[in-house]
Write a protein that holds these residues in place. Structure first.
Motif, PDB file in Angstrom:
ATOM      1  N   LYS A   4      30.887  57.567  11.894  1.00  0.00           N
ATOM      2  CA  LYS A   4      30.569  58.879  12.544  1.00  0.00           C
ATOM      3  C   LYS A   4      29.180  58.671  12.906  1.00  0.00           C
ATOM      4  O   LYS A   4      28.255  58.340  12.194  1.00  0.00           O
ATOM      5  CB  LYS A   4      30.845  60.015  11.793  1.00  0.00           C
ATOM      6  CG  LYS A   4      32.325  60.147  11.415  1.00  0.00           C
ATOM      7  CD  LYS A   4      32.499  61.594  10.705  1.00  0.00           C
ATOM      8  CE  LYS A   4      34.031  61.956  10.156  1.00  0.00           C
ATOM      9  NZ  LYS A   4      34.116  63.019   9.581  1.00  0.00           N
ATOM     10  N   TYR A   5      28.900  59.482  14.178  1.00  0.00           N
ATOM     11  CA  TYR A   5      27.401  59.601  14.542  1.00  0.00           C
ATOM     12  C   TYR A   5      26.796  60.716  13.755  1.00  0.00           C
ATOM     13  O   TYR A   5      27.276  61.642  13.113  1.00  0.00           O
ATOM     14  CB  TYR A   5      27.459  60.095  16.058  1.00  0.00           C
ATOM     15  CG  TYR A   5      27.800  58.882  16.924  1.00  0.00           C
ATOM     16  CD1 TYR A   5      26.900  58.044  17.420  1.00  0.00           C
ATOM     17  CD2 TYR A   5      29.271  59.161  17.558  1.00  0.00           C
ATOM     18  CE1 TYR A   5      27.596  57.031  18.262  1.00  0.00           C
ATOM     19  CE2 TYR A   5      29.697  58.095  18.365  1.00  0.00           C
ATOM     20  CZ  TYR A   5      28.939  57.073  18.617  1.00  0.00           C
ATOM     21  OH  TYR A   5      29.427  56.115  19.514  1.00  0.00           O
ATOM     22  N   GLU A   8      27.305  64.416  14.406  1.00  0.00           N
ATOM     23  CA  GLU A   8      28.647  65.087  14.063  1.00  0.00           C
ATOM     24  C   GLU A   8      28.320  65.755  12.442  1.00  0.00           C
ATOM     25  O   GLU A   8      29.144  66.541  12.468  1.00  0.00           O
ATOM     26  CB  GLU A   8      29.809  63.909  14.029  1.00  0.00           C
ATOM     27  CG  GLU A   8      30.001  63.211  15.046  1.00  0.00           C
ATOM     28  CD  GLU A   8      31.172  62.364  14.976  1.00  0.00           C
ATOM     29  OE1 GLU A   8      32.389  62.806  14.706  1.00  0.00           O
ATOM     30  OE2 GLU A   8      30.715  61.200  15.041  1.00  0.00           O
ATOM     31  N   HIS A  48      30.465  65.303   7.590  1.00  0.00           N
ATOM     32  CA  HIS A  48      30.478  64.044   7.544  1.00  0.00           C
ATOM     33  C   HIS A  48      31.655  63.411   7.025  1.00  0.00           C
ATOM     34  O   HIS A  48      32.388  62.442   7.409  1.00  0.00           O
ATOM     35  CB  HIS A  48      29.180  63.113   6.906  1.00  0.00           C
ATOM     36  CG  HIS A  48      29.359  61.827   7.374  1.00  0.00           C
ATOM     37  ND1 HIS A  48      28.877  61.402   8.492  1.00  0.00           N
ATOM     38  CD2 HIS A  48      29.535  60.654   6.486  1.00  0.00           C
ATOM     39  CE1 HIS A  48      29.107  60.011   8.154  1.00  0.00           C
ATOM     40  NE2 HIS A  48      29.246  59.536   7.253  1.00  0.00           N
TER      41      HIS A  48
END
Length: 171
Positions: A4-5, A8, A48
């Motif tokens: 994930k970025y 996010e 996350h």
């Protein structure tokens, strides 16, 4: 599990600082700010991992400038790095004078969280993808902070074993 970025997990919390939240200097109690930091960091870790998370470590909470009564305190947090079941979260705290609009970073902090499964055991978390120059910098320096945490934890365990649960005068 898909990486994930950093963005996010971005979590923001703000609060109006009232006089009962301050000490005799008219600034926010440090302990109250630490509670805010832990709260916003935990929510970033949960975003996350999409799991319940527990605080494993508060590496550094560096108080750079005071948060004053009648100002707004704004906390921004995001996951910077992950290991197998743990996540490092960076928190930036900004003090804003609501009358002038003047803002300054007053605290930076790094915390580590562990994600838990349904039986409250550590569980794997997605990797993290940094994009901005700041995210990349924090991500690239995270392994050094992780090693420092590991060494500090070893020393903390040694001290706990040495000094036990009682005070010296109780022995």
């Amino acid at each position: 599990m898909t990486d994930k970025y950093c963005k996010e997990s971005r979590t923001v919390f703000s609060n109006y600082v009232l006089p009962p939240d301050t000490n005799n200097h008219g600034t926010l109690f440090g302990g109250k700010l630490v509670a805010y930091i832990d709260d916003v960091a935990a929510r970033a870790a949960m975003k996350h991992s999409r799991r319940t998370c527990v605080t494993a470590s508060m590496d550094s909470i560096d108080f750079i400038a005071p948060v004053k009564a009648n100002d707004e305190v704004v906390l921004e947090a995001f996951v910077t790095w992950t290991h197998h079941t743990s996540m490092e979260v960076f928190v930036k705290v900004i003090d804003e004078n609501l009358l002038t609009g003047e803002r300054e970073v007053c605290v930076t902090a790094f915390l580590t969280f562990v994600a838990l499964d349904d039986l409250d055991r550590p569980t794997p978390v997605p990797g993290v993808i940094p994009e901005s120059p700041e995210e990349i910098e924090l991500n690239q320096s995270a392994s050094k902070r992780a090693e420092t945490r590991r060494l500090r934890r070893t020393e903390s365990k040694r001290i706990a074993a040495r000094f036990g649960v009682g005070f010296p005068w109780e022995r």
